[in-house]
Design a protein around this motif. Structure first.
Motif, PDB file in Angstrom:
ATOM      1  N   ALA A  67       0.839  -1.011   0.038  1.00 61.50           N
ATOM      2  CA  ALA A  67       0.156   0.158   0.110  1.00 61.50           C
ATOM      3  C   ALA A  67       0.865   1.305  -0.126  1.00 61.50           C
ATOM      4  N   VAL A  68       1.881   1.206   0.967  1.00 64.84           N
ATOM      5  CA  VAL A  68       2.679   2.640   1.057  1.00 64.84           C
ATOM      6  C   VAL A  68       3.165   2.988  -0.288  1.00 64.84           C
ATOM      7  N   PRO A  69       4.118   1.857  -0.714  1.00 62.91           N
ATOM      8  CA  PRO A  69       4.961   2.290  -1.694  1.00 62.91           C
ATOM      9  C   PRO A  69       4.143   2.545  -3.134  1.00 62.91           C
ATOM     10  N   GLU A  70       2.953   1.914  -3.117  1.00 65.22           N
ATOM     11  CA  GLU A  70       1.984   2.177  -4.429  1.00 65.22           C
ATOM     12  C   GLU A  70       1.396   3.611  -4.164  1.00 65.22           C
ATOM     13  N   LEU A  71       0.978   4.022  -2.899  1.00 65.61           N
ATOM     14  CA  LEU A  71       0.409   5.294  -2.812  1.00 65.61           C
ATOM     15  C   LEU A  71       1.619   6.442  -3.030  1.00 65.61           C
ATOM     16  N   LEU A  72       2.586   6.283  -2.567  1.00 63.23           N
ATOM     17  CA  LEU A  72       3.605   7.120  -2.887  1.00 63.23           C
ATOM     18  C   LEU A  72       4.218   7.207  -4.427  1.00 63.23           C
ATOM     19  N   ALA A  73       4.182   6.200  -4.835  1.00 60.96           N
ATOM     20  CA  ALA A  73       4.463   6.210  -6.465  1.00 60.96           C
ATOM     21  C   ALA A  73       3.302   7.080  -7.152  1.00 60.96           C
ATOM     22  N   ALA A  74       2.132   6.913  -6.519  1.00 60.30           N
ATOM     23  CA  ALA A  74       1.008   7.467  -7.469  1.00 60.30           C
ATOM     24  C   ALA A  74       1.099   8.811  -7.026  1.00 60.30           C
ATOM     25  N   LEU A  75       1.404   9.243  -5.949  1.00 62.63           N
ATOM     26  CA  LEU A  75       1.592  11.027  -5.466  1.00 62.63           C
ATOM     27  C   LEU A  75       2.856  11.422  -6.306  1.00 62.63           C
ATOM     28  N   ASP A  76       3.827  10.530  -6.425  1.00 57.16           N
ATOM     29  CA  ASP A  76       4.769  11.054  -7.179  1.00 57.16           C
ATOM     30  C   ASP A  76       4.539  11.428  -8.505  1.00 57.16           C
ATOM     31  N   ARG A  77       3.871  10.553  -9.007  1.00 57.15           N
ATOM     32  CA  ARG A  77       3.287  10.626 -10.523  1.00 57.15           C
ATOM     33  C   ARG A  77       2.322  11.877 -10.742  1.00 57.15           C
ATOM     34  N   ILE A  78       1.573  11.948  -9.902  1.00 61.19           N
ATOM     35  CA  ILE A  78       0.558  13.149  -9.835  1.00 61.19           C
ATOM     36  C   ILE A  78       1.378  14.546  -9.849  1.00 61.19           C
ATOM     37  N   ASP A  79       2.456  14.482  -9.073  1.00 61.99           N
ATOM     38  CA  ASP A  79       2.864  15.854  -8.579  1.00 61.99           C
ATOM     39  C   ASP A  79       3.867  16.132  -9.896  1.00 61.99           C
ATOM     40  N   ALA A  80       4.181  15.032 -10.658  1.00 60.38           N
ATOM     41  CA  ALA A  80       4.918  15.421 -11.945  1.00 60.38           C
ATOM     42  C   ALA A  80       3.989  15.822 -13.305  1.00 60.38           C
ATOM     43  N   ASP A  81       2.918  15.521 -12.847  1.00 57.14           N
ATOM     44  CA  ASP A  81       1.949  15.580 -14.063  1.00 57.14           C
ATOM     45  C   ASP A  81       1.205  17.032 -13.820  1.00 57.14           C
ATOM     46  N   ARG A  82       1.633  17.927 -14.699  1.00 53.97           N
ATOM     47  CA  ARG A  82       0.885  19.266 -14.400  1.00 53.97           C
ATOM     48  C   ARG A  82      -0.469  19.503 -14.993  1.00 53.97           C
ATOM     49  N   SER A  83      -0.886  18.483 -15.545  1.00 52.42           N
ATOM     50  CA  SER A  83      -2.375  18.582 -16.142  1.00 52.42           C
ATOM     51  C   SER A  83      -3.326  18.118 -15.201  1.00 52.42           C
ATOM     52  N   VAL A  84      -2.680  17.375 -13.973  1.00 53.87           N
ATOM     53  CA  VAL A  84      -3.796  16.905 -12.862  1.00 53.87           C
ATOM     54  C   VAL A  84      -3.847  18.121 -11.861  1.00 53.87           C
ATOM     55  N   ARG A  85      -5.267  18.361 -11.600  1.00 56.89           N
ATOM     56  CA  ARG A  85      -5.587  19.433 -10.907  1.00 56.89           C
ATOM     57  C   ARG A  85      -6.563  19.126  -9.588  1.00 56.89           C
ATOM     58  N   CYS A  86      -6.753  17.810  -9.586  1.00 57.23           N
ATOM     59  CA  CYS A  86      -7.642  17.231  -8.516  1.00 57.23           C
ATOM     60  C   CYS A  86      -7.352  15.695  -8.183  1.00 57.23           C
ATOM     61  N   VAL A  87      -7.508  15.386  -7.121  1.00 54.78           N
ATOM     62  CA  VAL A  87      -7.321  13.893  -6.870  1.00 54.78           C
ATOM     63  C   VAL A  87      -8.397  13.203  -5.901  1.00 54.78           C
ATOM     64  N   ILE A  88      -9.033  12.094  -6.236  1.00 54.62           N
ATOM     65  CA  ILE A  88     -10.082  11.473  -5.545  1.00 54.62           C
ATOM     66  C   ILE A  88      -9.310  10.410  -4.913  1.00 54.62           C
ATOM     67  N   LEU A  89      -9.507  10.010  -3.741  1.00 55.68           N
ATOM     68  CA  LEU A  89      -8.991   8.870  -3.100  1.00 55.68           C
ATOM     69  C   LEU A  89     -10.080   8.028  -2.249  1.00 55.68           C
ATOM     70  N   THR A  90     -10.277   6.797  -2.890  1.00 57.01           N
ATOM     71  CA  THR A  90     -11.543   6.054  -2.435  1.00 57.01           C
ATOM     72  C   THR A  90     -11.012   4.637  -2.180  1.00 57.01           C
ATOM     73  N   ALA A  91     -11.717   3.559  -2.024  1.00 62.03           N
ATOM     74  CA  ALA A  91     -11.643   2.299  -2.053  1.00 62.03           C
ATOM     75  C   ALA A  91     -12.557   1.350  -2.516  1.00 62.03           C
ATOM     76  N   ASN A  92     -12.496   0.082  -2.770  1.00 59.80           N
ATOM     77  CA  ASN A  92     -13.448  -0.896  -3.350  1.00 59.80           C
ATOM     78  C   ASN A  92     -13.694  -1.730  -2.012  1.00 59.80           C
ATOM     79  N   GLY A  93     -14.928  -2.297  -2.055  1.00 53.60           N
ATOM     80  CA  GLY A  93     -15.557  -3.018  -0.864  1.00 53.60           C
ATOM     81  C   GLY A  93     -16.144  -2.079   0.034  1.00 53.60           C
ATOM     82  N   PRO A  94     -16.492  -2.842   1.366  1.00 54.74           N
ATOM     83  CA  PRO A  94     -17.022  -2.331   2.441  1.00 54.74           C
ATOM     84  C   PRO A  94     -16.145  -1.366   3.240  1.00 54.74           C
ATOM     85  N   SER A  95     -14.857  -1.311   3.091  1.00 57.39           N
ATOM     86  CA  SER A  95     -14.202  -0.457   3.826  1.00 57.39           C
ATOM     87  C   SER A  95     -13.338   0.397   3.094  1.00 57.39           C
TER      88      SER A  95
END
Length: 264
Positions: free
Chosen positions: A32-60
């Motif tokens: 979880a942690v390395p994948e979330l960190l990699a995603a945030l690095d990718r977002i930070d480097a992509d100037r086209s991204v203006r908003c992020v939604i963080l959610t989950a599948n399942g009941p939790s």
């Protein structure tokens, strides 16, 4: 992206979906942690991204720390210094990464947000809850403390007294109580959670990218700075903003009574 996280982009909005529902989307004992960190690095480097939604599948949303991982840490083979380093090099990198990310982040809390799962939601800028969501700062129930920054995050979200009540009791609260305590800004029917998050994201990304990023940076700095420091930083950010094409376009569009056309 991997075993834990699904990364989807729709124009300027990225949706990150935690995707280990059978395990209740734990944040430890997996990738979880390395994948979330990699995603945030990718977002930070992509100037086209203006908003992020963080959610989950399942009941939790996230059940927080994995109990089997806690069992491993309690064995004699794992020293206190080992555990300290695991926290510092692992889950403690998440609040720093989300704090420093200049793109606004919406937590769409679909279900249980427990322990580190609650703290993860508090790392985001805005929280929307399904009517099925429940929340608990439950570390004390298993004899540990908030090791992921919760002692800093939760009081700044709900105030010291309510944060203390949650942390000292480990009690679970439902979505309506979370709304009353300002833990979330909105509660919606479960099936409307993602549509509501996307609608909010669409209103956010309608604004100039530089203004969004600088506004978030300014609000983050204001959490731990003196008023005079924030005013000085505001003057610098404002001077930069006044010279941007998007500012000129926004003013012109307002005066000409038309919809502005902003760049990335």
């Amino acid at each position: 992206m991997g075993d834990f996280l699904v990364y989807e982009q729709d124009g300027p909005v990225v949706t990150l979906t935690m995707n280990q529902p059978a395990k209740r989307n734990p944040l430890t004992g997996n990738t979880a942690v390395p994948e979330l960190l990699a995603a945030l690095d990718r977002i930070d480097a992509d100037r086209s991204v203006r908003c992020v939604i963080l959610t989950a599948n399942g009941p939790s949303f996230s059940a927080g720390g994995d109990l089997r991982e806690m069992q491993r840490q309690a064995t004699p083979e794992v020293s206190e210094m080992d555990i300290r380093q695991e926290y510092r090099r692992g889950i403690q990198r998440l609040p720093l990464a989300l704090f420093n990310l200049e793109v606004p982040v919406i937590a769409a809390v679909n279900g249980h947000a427990i322990g580190a799962g609650l703290d993860l939601a508090c790392m985001c800028d805005i929280r929307i809850a399904s009517e099925k969501a429940v929340f608990a700062e439950s570390f004390v129930k298993v004899g540990i403390i908030p090791g992921d920054g919760g002692a800093w995050l939760l009081p700044r979200t709900v105030g010291l007294a309510r944060a203390a009540e949650l942390a000292f009791t480990g009690d679970t609260i439902d979505a309506q109580q979370a709304l009353a305590w300002n833990l979330v800004s909105r509660v919606v029917p479960h099936e409307q959670l993602l549509p509501a998050a996307r609608e909010l994201a669409s209103r956010i990304v309608a604004n100039p990218a530089h203004a969004l990023r600088l506004t978030k940076r300014l609000m983050r700095e204001a959490l731990h700075s003196r008023l005079d420091t924030v005013l000085e930083l505001s003057a610098v950010f404002q001077a930069v903003s006044h010279k941007t094409d998007d500012h000129r376009e926004a003013v012109s569009a307002f005066l000409e009574k038309r919809k502005p056309q902003f760049g990335q």
